[in-house]
Design a protein around this motif. Structure first.
Motif, mmCIF file in Angstrom:
data_model
loop_
_atom_site.group_PDB
_atom_site.id
_atom_site.type_symbol
_atom_site.label_atom_id
_atom_site.label_comp_id
_atom_site.label_asym_id
_atom_site.label_seq_id
_atom_site.Cartn_x
_atom_site.Cartn_y
_atom_site.Cartn_z
ATOM 1 N N LEU A 174 0.820 -1.216 0.000
ATOM 2 C CA LEU A 174 0.000 0.000 0.000
ATOM 3 C C LEU A 174 0.855 1.267 0.000
ATOM 4 C CD1 LEU A 174 -2.611 -1.157 2.671
ATOM 5 C CD2 LEU A 174 -3.022 -0.889 0.212
ATOM 6 N N ASP A 175 2.127 1.139 0.404
ATOM 7 C CA ASP A 175 3.071 2.251 0.390
ATOM 8 C C ASP A 175 2.524 3.479 1.133
ATOM 9 O OD1 ASP A 175 5.522 3.407 -0.232
ATOM 10 O OD2 ASP A 175 4.768 4.301 -2.096
ATOM 11 N N GLY A 176 1.962 3.230 2.309
ATOM 12 C CA GLY A 176 1.487 4.330 3.136
ATOM 13 C C GLY A 176 0.110 4.856 2.808
ATOM 14 N N LYS A 177 -0.568 4.266 1.822
ATOM 15 C CA LYS A 177 -1.906 4.737 1.455
ATOM 16 C C LYS A 177 -2.931 4.266 2.493
ATOM 17 C CE LYS A 177 -0.872 4.682 -3.505
ATOM 18 N NZ LYS A 177 -1.168 4.010 -4.808
ATOM 19 N N PRO A 178 -4.038 4.998 2.661
ATOM 20 C CA PRO A 178 -5.043 4.628 3.662
ATOM 21 C C PRO A 178 -5.648 3.254 3.381
ATOM 22 C CG PRO A 178 -5.410 6.875 2.853
ATOM 23 C CD PRO A 178 -4.382 6.255 1.955
ATOM 24 N N PHE A 179 -5.910 2.516 4.465
ATOM 25 C CA PHE A 179 -6.582 1.221 4.339
ATOM 26 C C PHE A 179 -7.374 0.962 5.613
ATOM 27 C CE2 PHE A 179 -2.902 0.184 6.807
ATOM 28 C CZ PHE A 179 -3.192 -0.971 7.520
ATOM 29 N N ASN A 180 -8.385 0.096 5.517
ATOM 30 C CA ASN A 180 -9.152 -0.317 6.679
ATOM 31 C C ASN A 180 -8.483 -1.555 7.263
ATOM 32 O OD1 ASN A 180 -11.019 -1.403 8.492
ATOM 33 N ND2 ASN A 180 -12.786 -0.757 7.300
ATOM 34 N N PRO A 181 -7.969 -1.481 8.504
ATOM 35 C CA PRO A 181 -7.206 -2.615 9.062
ATOM 36 C C PRO A 181 -8.073 -3.734 9.627
ATOM 37 C CG PRO A 181 -7.305 -0.852 10.660
ATOM 38 C CD PRO A 181 -8.013 -0.338 9.419
ATOM 39 N N HIS A 182 -9.383 -3.583 9.579
ATOM 40 C CA HIS A 182 -10.277 -4.512 10.259
ATOM 41 C C HIS A 182 -10.064 -5.957 9.802
ATOM 42 C CE1 HIS A 182 -14.670 -5.367 11.704
ATOM 43 N NE2 HIS A 182 -13.846 -6.335 12.017
ATOM 44 N N LEU A 183 -10.362 -6.246 8.550
ATOM 45 C CA LEU A 183 -10.301 -7.632 8.093
ATOM 46 C C LEU A 183 -8.884 -8.194 8.041
ATOM 47 C CD1 LEU A 183 -13.108 -7.690 5.367
ATOM 48 C CD2 LEU A 183 -13.187 -8.581 7.710
ATOM 49 N N PRO A 184 -7.894 -7.459 7.506
ATOM 50 C CA PRO A 184 -6.533 -8.016 7.500
ATOM 51 C C PRO A 184 -6.034 -8.399 8.897
ATOM 52 C CG PRO A 184 -6.639 -6.086 6.092
ATOM 53 C CD PRO A 184 -7.941 -6.146 6.809
ATOM 54 N N THR A 185 -6.321 -7.537 9.883
ATOM 55 C CA THR A 185 -5.898 -7.835 11.251
ATOM 56 C C THR A 185 -6.633 -9.053 11.789
ATOM 57 O OG1 THR A 185 -5.518 -5.464 11.610
ATOM 58 C CG2 THR A 185 -5.587 -6.858 13.558
ATOM 59 N N ASN A 186 -7.943 -9.137 11.525
ATOM 60 C CA ASN A 186 -8.716 -10.306 11.938
ATOM 61 C C ASN A 186 -8.143 -11.593 11.359
ATOM 62 O OD1 ASN A 186 -10.456 -8.621 13.298
ATOM 63 N ND2 ASN A 186 -12.308 -9.388 12.313
ATOM 64 N N TYR A 187 -7.801 -11.551 10.062
ATOM 65 C CA TYR A 187 -7.274 -12.747 9.397
ATOM 66 C C TYR A 187 -5.976 -13.204 10.049
ATOM 67 C CZ TYR A 187 -10.462 -11.422 5.544
ATOM 68 O OH TYR A 187 -11.557 -11.093 4.791
ATOM 69 N N ALA A 188 -5.066 -12.254 10.293
ATOM 70 C CA ALA A 188 -3.756 -12.611 10.843
ATOM 71 C C ALA A 188 -3.884 -13.223 12.230
ATOM 72 C CB ALA A 188 -2.859 -11.373 10.887
ATOM 73 N N VAL A 189 -4.675 -12.590 13.094
ATOM 74 C CA VAL A 189 -4.828 -13.084 14.463
ATOM 75 C C VAL A 189 -5.565 -14.424 14.469
ATOM 76 C CG1 VAL A 189 -5.846 -12.621 16.727
ATOM 77 C CG2 VAL A 189 -4.720 -10.774 15.465
ATOM 78 N N ALA A 190 -6.622 -14.533 13.671
ATOM 79 C CA ALA A 190 -7.402 -15.777 13.640
ATOM 80 C C ALA A 190 -6.566 -16.947 13.159
ATOM 81 C CB ALA A 190 -8.627 -15.612 12.744
ATOM 82 N N ASN A 191 -5.610 -16.685 12.292
ATOM 83 C CA ASN A 191 -4.782 -17.770 11.777
ATOM 84 C C ASN A 191 -3.932 -18.428 12.857
ATOM 85 O OD1 ASN A 191 -5.216 -18.546 9.121
ATOM 86 N ND2 ASN A 191 -4.091 -16.818 8.277
ATOM 87 N N ILE A 192 -3.644 -17.708 13.934
ATOM 88 C CA ILE A 192 -2.887 -18.314 15.034
ATOM 89 C C ILE A 192 -3.707 -19.412 15.694
ATOM 90 C CG2 ILE A 192 -1.649 -17.894 17.186
ATOM 91 C CD1 ILE A 192 -0.467 -16.494 14.696
ATOM 92 N N ILE A 193 -4.958 -19.107 16.015
ATOM 93 C CA ILE A 193 -5.796 -20.124 16.642
ATOM 94 C C ILE A 193 -6.150 -21.226 15.642
ATOM 95 C CG2 ILE A 193 -8.075 -19.084 16.210
ATOM 96 C CD1 ILE A 193 -6.906 -20.664 19.526
ATOM 97 N N CYS A 194 -6.225 -20.866 14.348
ATOM 98 C CA CYS A 194 -6.439 -21.902 13.324
ATOM 99 C C CYS A 194 -5.291 -22.905 13.318
ATOM 100 C CB CYS A 194 -6.566 -21.260 11.936
ATOM 101 S SG CYS A 194 -8.136 -20.412 11.651
ATOM 102 N N SER A 195 -4.075 -22.407 13.442
ATOM 103 C CA SER A 195 -2.912 -23.296 13.468
ATOM 104 C C SER A 195 -2.964 -24.236 14.664
ATOM 105 C CB SER A 195 -1.623 -22.466 13.515
ATOM 106 O OG SER A 195 -1.493 -21.673 12.348
ATOM 107 N N LEU A 196 -3.432 -23.722 15.805
ATOM 108 C CA LEU A 196 -3.495 -24.535 17.013
ATOM 109 C C LEU A 196 -4.638 -25.540 16.971
ATOM 110 C CD1 LEU A 196 -2.851 -21.681 19.595
ATOM 111 C CD2 LEU A 196 -1.309 -23.595 19.144
ATOM 112 N N VAL A 197 -5.797 -25.107 16.474
ATOM 113 C CA VAL A 197 -6.987 -25.965 16.491
ATOM 114 C C VAL A 197 -7.049 -26.874 15.268
ATOM 115 C CG1 VAL A 197 -9.518 -25.998 16.479
ATOM 116 C CG2 VAL A 197 -8.294 -24.344 17.907
#
Length: 505
Positions: A174-197
């Protein structure tokens, strides 16, 4: 003839009047019976007027319920009562009262109440809404298994940092351009519990994964809405009416199908001697516990436990990170101090580790303050008294729902120097060293403390520090940070866009 017609008319009129009298009498009787049934018990704390039939259900603004409950505390004190569904609830406010209930009297408040909607979804299974022996066995197994696969240990750090690397590649483009962090952040964090479960992660572009995360996000909001309260108050009626409460039921039906597919896939190449993840270990436990049905190790319970772990292990952390971006943009001087500490302790040549936290008191304090003022779990989850218990000046009878207002603890003016101001100094002493505050209980307290606490602490430190090591967060040109919230089971920021500018040191 006319006399006969007149007599028939009079007879019909009298019958109609009799029916009207009967209907009115019945309605009055039912209202009086409801009023008597809903009278506040003599030993109960005071509270607002309870209306017939609806109780206090529609007198609370559920878009800001945590603030409403704090307002009522100013009027009725730190312990008061409400009629939210078919039974009375006692609301506790302030650190001392909440600690007295959840910790000191914790043995009597380890159970969850049986709300109609949650029981519709869980059927007394899982680790969140189950009770008694089954709950203790499921929680013990979940904690042991998650620890076995690295929660709280160094072995999990690489998985968290790898997930950050996946996320940062997308942000870098994105090179500093505005973005909504909601879904990307959700995906990254959820993948940790996905790896465990599940034993694997999902690509951020995976449509099934995206749909699943969108569903969870929606239900987190709806489960704390007026619709859920109405469902719990009038389940037989609401079950047959359209509305958002039906969306919650449909979402969980879809999620259960997804989880069952994961389990079936595991069973195809499952090696009991070499468990790869939580599901494999649970399948092993099903075989071992066939003689102990009360422990609840079944495939249906595996589905609910997996669902509970997925929500508990992802939602609060991703929401906290979204608040962190906003607070760093709002307080650039704090962001600069965090980055200076990162540069001094870690530098730019490597990613952070949990071992670094002890040498980074300011960063640790900032993370804690974001959790405090972000107030991610504003009301926690309700408890249930398993016997009569004395709280303050009141005897609370067995079978009473207890709502511990965590918002009132996180903003308790007797426990925090500037409760309504973002102030990392709440967690630092005069020498600048990190200090714990006992009133900091974002994961609740007592026997029902969030089982994902250890995982969340690891994720928050590693993700937050990695983000601030690599990026500077700011609002788009001409835009000021808006700290408004969206109320649900968790308190999330309203949708926003932000700029993550790569740091070139």
């Amino acid at each position: 003839m006319a006399s006969s017609s007149s007599s028939t008319f009079s007879s019909s009129l009298l019958k109609w009047m009799d029916i009207q009298v009967l209907l009115v009498s019945t309605i009055v009787f039912l209202l009086l019976a409801d009023i008597m049934r809903r009278r506040r018990p003599k030993t109960f704390p005071p509270g607002p007027l309870c209306w017939p039939v609806i109780g206090n259900t529609v007198t609370i603004d559920f878009k800001k319920a945590h603030l409403e409950l704090c307002r009522l505390a100013e009027q009725y004190g730190n312990i008061y009562s409400l009629k939210m569904s078919s039974s009375w609830s006692v609301v506790l406010n302030g650190y001392k009262m909440v600690r007295e209930a959840l910790v000191t009297q914790g043995d009597t408040m380890a159970d969850r109440p049986e709300s109609a909607l949650s029981m519709e979804v869980s059927n007394h299974l899982g680790v969140v809404t189950s009770n008694g022996y089954l709950w203790r066995q499921q929680r013990k197994f979940a904690l042991f298994t998650l620890k076995y696969f690295g929660v709280g240990k160094k072995s999990l750090e690489s998985a968290i940092l790898d997930e950050f690397t996946h996320l940062s590649r997308d942000i870098e483009e994105l090179d500093g351009k505005p973005f909504n962090p909601h879904l990307p952040t959700n995906y990254a964090v959820a993948n940790i519990i996905c790896s465990l479960v599940f034993g694997h992660r999902f690509e951020f572009t995976d449509k099934k994964f995206q749909t699943l995360m969108a569903m969870f996000d929606k239900t987190i909001e709806l489960e704390a809405s007026i619709w859920a309260q109405l469902y719990d108050a009038f389940p037989m009626v609401m079950k047959r009416l359209p509305g958002p409460h039906q969306t919650v039921r449909n979402i969980y039906d879809h999620v259960k199908v997804f989880l069952r597919e994961e389990i079936e896939q595991h069973k195809k190449d499952w090696e009991p001697s070499e468990p790869r993840d939580y599901i494999d270990c649970y399948l092993n436990e099903i075989e071992k516990s066939k003689e102990n049905a009360a422990a609840g190790f079944t495939e249906d319970n595996l589905i609910m436990c997996s669902l509970d772990l997925f929500v508990a292990g992802s939602e609060t952390t991703s929401t906290t990170l979204r608040w962190s971006f906003l607070y760093m943009a709002k307080y650039p001087e704090v962001q600069e101090k965090v980055q200076a500490e990162i540069d001094r302790v870690i530098g730019q040549s490597r990613l952070p580790t949990m071992a670094d936290r002890a040498d980074m008191p300011y960063t640790d304090a900032v993370i804690h303050e974001i959790q405090r003022i972000g107030n991610i779990a504003p009301l926690g989850l309700p408890r249930y008294t398993t016997k009569d218990v004395q709280l303050g000046d009141y005897l609370i009878p067995k079978g009473t729902e207890i709502i511990a207002n965590l918002t009132s603890v996180m903003f308790d003016k007797e426990e925090w120097e500037t409760p309504h101001t973002f102030n990392p100094g709440h967690f630092l002493n005069k020498e600048g060293k990190f200090v714990k505050n006992p009133a900091f209980i974002p994961f609740s307290a007592g026997k029902r403390v969030c089982l994902g606490e250890s995982l969340a602490k690891m994720e928050l430190f590693l993700f937050f520090t990695s983000f601030l090591q690599r990026y500077t967060f700011s609002m788009p040109a001409g835009v000021k940070p808006v700290m408004d919230f969206r109320f649900g089971i968790t308190l999330a920021p309203q949708p926003y866009e932000i700029c993550a500018t790569p740091r070139h040191l």
